[in-house]
Design a protein around this motif. Structure first.
Motif, PDB file in Angstrom:
ATOM      1  N   MET B   1       0.834  -1.198   0.000  1.00 30.31           N
ATOM      2  CA  MET B   1       0.000   0.000   0.000  1.00 30.31           C
ATOM      3  C   MET B   1       0.875   1.258   0.000  1.00 30.31           C
ATOM      4  SD  MET B   1      -2.982   1.134   2.663  1.00 30.31           S
ATOM      5  CE  MET B   1      -2.176   2.234   3.780  1.00 30.31           C
ATOM      6  N   GLU B   2       1.940   1.251   0.774  1.00 29.71           N
ATOM      7  CA  GLU B   2       2.730   2.466   0.929  1.00 29.71           C
ATOM      8  C   GLU B   2       3.361   2.928  -0.374  1.00 29.71           C
ATOM      9  OE1 GLU B   2       5.586   2.181   4.007  1.00 29.71           O
ATOM     10  OE2 GLU B   2       4.109   2.139   5.597  1.00 29.71           O
ATOM     11  N   GLY B   3       3.773   1.982  -1.203  1.00 29.10           N
ATOM     12  CA  GLY B   3       4.475   2.325  -2.432  1.00 29.10           C
ATOM     13  C   GLY B   3       3.685   3.313  -3.277  1.00 29.10           C
ATOM     14  N   PHE B   4       2.432   2.995  -3.546  1.00 24.93           N
ATOM     15  CA  PHE B   4       1.612   3.875  -4.377  1.00 24.93           C
ATOM     16  C   PHE B   4       1.396   5.221  -3.700  1.00 24.93           C
ATOM     17  CE2 PHE B   4      -2.396   5.784  -5.551  1.00 24.93           C
ATOM     18  CZ  PHE B   4      -2.238   5.886  -6.926  1.00 24.93           C
ATOM     19  N   LEU B   5       1.073   5.210  -2.420  1.00 24.71           N
ATOM     20  CA  LEU B   5       0.792   6.475  -1.730  1.00 24.71           C
ATOM     21  C   LEU B   5       2.027   7.374  -1.678  1.00 24.71           C
ATOM     22  CD1 LEU B   5      -1.508   5.369   1.231  1.00 24.71           C
ATOM     23  CD2 LEU B   5      -2.168   6.429  -0.917  1.00 24.71           C
ATOM     24  N   ARG B  36      -4.062   7.076  11.218  1.00 22.15           N
ATOM     25  CA  ARG B  36      -3.878   5.749  10.641  1.00 22.15           C
ATOM     26  C   ARG B  36      -4.750   5.570   9.404  1.00 22.15           C
ATOM     27  NH1 ARG B  36      -3.853   1.060  14.973  1.00 22.15           N
ATOM     28  NH2 ARG B  36      -5.988   1.744  15.315  1.00 22.15           N
ATOM     29  N   ILE B  37      -4.100   5.234   8.325  1.00 24.02           N
ATOM     30  CA  ILE B  37      -4.820   4.963   7.082  1.00 24.02           C
ATOM     31  C   ILE B  37      -5.255   3.504   7.099  1.00 24.02           C
ATOM     32  CG2 ILE B  37      -4.638   4.850   4.573  1.00 24.02           C
ATOM     33  CD1 ILE B  37      -2.448   7.043   4.801  1.00 24.02           C
ATOM     34  N   LEU B  38      -6.570   3.287   6.941  1.00 22.92           N
ATOM     35  CA  LEU B  38      -7.100   1.924   6.937  1.00 22.92           C
ATOM     36  C   LEU B  38      -7.184   1.372   5.514  1.00 22.92           C
ATOM     37  CD1 LEU B  38     -10.000   2.355   9.541  1.00 22.92           C
ATOM     38  CD2 LEU B  38      -7.630   1.666   9.961  1.00 22.92           C
ATOM     39  N   ALA B  39      -7.457   2.274   4.568  1.00 24.93           N
ATOM     40  CA  ALA B  39      -7.590   1.848   3.168  1.00 24.93           C
ATOM     41  C   ALA B  39      -7.550   3.085   2.286  1.00 24.93           C
ATOM     42  CB  ALA B  39      -8.901   1.092   2.965  1.00 24.93           C
ATOM     43  N   TYR B  40      -7.469   2.896   1.013  1.00 22.85           N
ATOM     44  CA  TYR B  40      -7.459   4.034   0.094  1.00 22.85           C
ATOM     45  C   TYR B  40      -7.926   3.554  -1.275  1.00 22.85           C
ATOM     46  CZ  TYR B  40      -3.396   2.193  -2.322  1.00 22.85           C
ATOM     47  OH  TYR B  40      -2.573   1.397  -3.064  1.00 22.85           O
ATOM     48  N   PHE B  41      -8.263   4.516  -2.113  1.00 28.60           N
ATOM     49  CA  PHE B  41      -8.564   4.205  -3.509  1.00 28.60           C
ATOM     50  C   PHE B  41      -8.294   5.441  -4.353  1.00 28.60           C
ATOM     51  CE2 PHE B  41     -12.524   5.633  -1.609  1.00 28.60           C
ATOM     52  CZ  PHE B  41     -13.010   6.556  -2.524  1.00 28.60           C
ATOM     53  N   THR B  42      -8.052   5.226  -5.628  1.00 25.22           N
ATOM     54  CA  THR B  42      -7.785   6.325  -6.567  1.00 25.22           C
ATOM     55  C   THR B  42      -8.748   6.219  -7.744  1.00 25.22           C
ATOM     56  OG1 THR B  42      -5.451   6.382  -5.972  1.00 25.22           O
ATOM     57  CG2 THR B  42      -6.050   7.380  -8.072  1.00 25.22           C
ATOM     58  N   GLY B  78      -8.485   2.919 -10.125  1.00 21.48           N
ATOM     59  CA  GLY B  78      -7.193   2.413 -10.573  1.00 21.48           C
ATOM     60  C   GLY B  78      -6.337   1.869  -9.464  1.00 21.48           C
ATOM     61  N   GLN B  79      -6.588   2.277  -8.275  1.00 22.54           N
ATOM     62  CA  GLN B  79      -5.874   1.728  -7.128  1.00 22.54           C
ATOM     63  C   GLN B  79      -6.884   1.552  -6.024  1.00 22.54           C
ATOM     64  OE1 GLN B  79      -2.578   0.912  -6.151  1.00 22.54           O
ATOM     65  NE2 GLN B  79      -2.200   0.790  -8.331  1.00 22.54           N
ATOM     66  N   LEU B  80      -6.801   0.477  -5.345  1.00 23.87           N
ATOM     67  CA  LEU B  80      -7.731   0.216  -4.254  1.00 23.87           C
ATOM     68  C   LEU B  80      -6.995  -0.713  -3.298  1.00 23.87           C
ATOM     69  CD1 LEU B  80     -11.433  -0.835  -4.778  1.00 23.87           C
ATOM     70  CD2 LEU B  80      -9.965  -2.064  -3.211  1.00 23.87           C
ATOM     71  N   GLY B  81      -6.825  -0.281  -2.078  1.00 26.60           N
ATOM     72  CA  GLY B  81      -6.050  -1.120  -1.182  1.00 26.60           C
ATOM     73  C   GLY B  81      -6.430  -0.941   0.274  1.00 26.60           C
ATOM     74  N   LYS B  82      -6.179  -2.001   1.025  1.00 29.96           N
ATOM     75  CA  LYS B  82      -6.417  -1.992   2.463  1.00 29.96           C
ATOM     76  C   LYS B  82      -5.072  -2.068   3.162  1.00 29.96           C
ATOM     77  CE  LYS B  82      -8.553  -4.789   6.096  1.00 29.96           C
ATOM     78  NZ  LYS B  82      -9.488  -5.893   6.411  1.00 29.96           N
ATOM     79  N   ASN B  83      -4.979  -1.440   4.315  1.00 28.36           N
ATOM     80  CA  ASN B  83      -3.737  -1.477   5.081  1.00 28.36           C
ATOM     81  C   ASN B  83      -3.636  -2.804   5.836  1.00 28.36           C
ATOM     82  OD1 ASN B  83      -1.518  -1.078   6.639  1.00 28.36           O
ATOM     83  ND2 ASN B  83      -2.206   0.854   7.551  1.00 28.36           N
ATOM     84  N   HIS B  84      -2.891  -3.729   5.240  1.00 27.19           N
ATOM     85  CA  HIS B  84      -2.768  -5.054   5.841  1.00 27.19           C
ATOM     86  C   HIS B  84      -1.675  -5.104   6.904  1.00 27.19           C
ATOM     87  CE1 HIS B  84      -5.678  -7.073   3.287  1.00 27.19           C
ATOM     88  NE2 HIS B  84      -5.187  -6.418   2.259  1.00 27.19           N
ATOM     89  N   SER B  85      -0.991  -3.976   7.109  1.00 25.70           N
ATOM     90  CA  SER B  85       0.030  -3.990   8.154  1.00 25.70           C
ATOM     91  C   SER B  85      -0.610  -3.882   9.543  1.00 25.70           C
ATOM     92  CB  SER B  85       1.021  -2.842   7.943  1.00 25.70           C
ATOM     93  OG  SER B  85       0.391  -1.609   8.182  1.00 25.70           O
ATOM     94  N   LEU B  86      -1.887  -3.485   9.555  1.00 30.26           N
ATOM     95  CA  LEU B  86      -2.602  -3.454  10.825  1.00 30.26           C
ATOM     96  C   LEU B  86      -3.262  -4.807  11.060  1.00 30.26           C
ATOM     97  CD1 LEU B  86      -4.478  -0.022  10.485  1.00 30.26           C
ATOM     98  CD2 LEU B  86      -2.511  -0.500  11.947  1.00 30.26           C
ATOM     99  N   PRO B  87      -3.341  -5.247  12.306  1.00 29.94           N
ATOM    100  CA  PRO B  87      -4.075  -6.496  12.576  1.00 29.94           C
ATOM    101  C   PRO B  87      -5.550  -6.323  12.230  1.00 29.94           C
ATOM    102  CG  PRO B  87      -3.357  -5.438  14.634  1.00 29.94           C
ATOM    103  CD  PRO B  87      -2.740  -4.672  13.518  1.00 29.94           C
ATOM    104  N   ALA B  88      -6.192  -7.401  11.838  1.00 25.39           N
ATOM    105  CA  ALA B  88      -7.592  -7.338  11.409  1.00 25.39           C
ATOM    106  C   ALA B  88      -8.484  -6.705  12.475  1.00 25.39           C
ATOM    107  CB  ALA B  88      -8.080  -8.743  11.065  1.00 25.39           C
TER     108      ALA B  88
END
Lengths: 59, 161
Positions: B1-5, B36-42, B78-88
């Motif tokens: 997730m971090e790479g795109f952001l 804390r970013i939980l998810a994002y989309f573009t 074009g981008q849609l992601g969840k922050n998987h570095s956080l525990p569920a």
């Protein structure tokens, strides 16, 4: 998801793809939109997201 | 997730190429440094060109749908992601939540300026993710090659009032 999606040139290249495109559009029309119960106030959520992005870009 | 952001989201924003939305933990937003970013989309717009190879009958059929015989524009998630570095347990956001917010945003634009569809690209080998997109109304219609020969399903969903 692919970052290449942003720069890829989309082409409906032949008749069979065109047919699938039309069929996909028609099939998708009957499916209800995704609904979030987690984020009831979408407008407020988006406003906050936009503000955070401005903060990020000003760093 | 971090790479795109870190590398793409801000240049996209500044160039008005697309808009990136962050879904954040509301409890962390008041903190200036540690939200804390939980998810994002573009979201952006993309043209679909109708090839000269299409037969006259197909072209007419598409022009009836798109009001254009040469090209049409769709809204790309074009981008849609969840922050998987956080525990569920600390990130309750699901794909349907992200799609719901993205669709809401696209429908706002649709109501103001029109449009016929939104779409996204899903890696063909991510069968579970593709199934979730299907369950949310995105239907695959063609496969494309992106990012160094990786095959993706292009999945589309009609916009309508």
């Amino acid at each position: 998801m692919a970052t290449g999606s942003f720069t890829y040139k989309n082409v409906i290249k032949d008749d069979s793809t065109a047919e699938r495109l039309v069929a996909a559009l028609q099939a998708s029309a009957s499916v209800p939109l995704p609904r979030s119960t987690l984020i009831p106030d979408v407008a407020e959520s988006q406003k906050r997201g936009s503000e955070l992005l401005k903060r990020l870009s000003s760093r | 997730m971090e790479g795109f952001l870190h590398t793409k989201a801000i240049p996209f924003e500044k160039s008005d190429f697309g808009r990136t939305y962050l879904i954040c933990d509301p409890d962390s937003i008041t903190s200036s440094l540690s939200f804390r970013i939980l998810a994002y989309f573009t979201i952006t717009q993309k043209v679909f060109y109708l090839s000269d190879e299409l037969s006259t009958s197909r072209r007419k059929k598409l022009s009836g749908l798109f009001y254009n015989e040469a090209e049409t524009v769709g809204y790309l998630i074009g981008q849609l992601g969840k922050n998987h570095s956080l525990p569920a347990s600390e990130n309750p956001v699901h794909l349907a939540d992200i799609l719901s917010v993205a669709a809401e945003k696209i429908y706002t634009v649709y109501e103001q300026i029109g449009g016929r569809f939104m779409f996204l690209d899903c890696k063909k080998t991510n069968t579970k993710v593709c199934a979730m997109y299907k369950a949310n109304g995105f239907v695959p219609f063609q496969d494309i090659i992106l990012d160094e020969k990786v095959e993706y399903h292009q999945m589309i969903r009609m916009l309508h009032a």
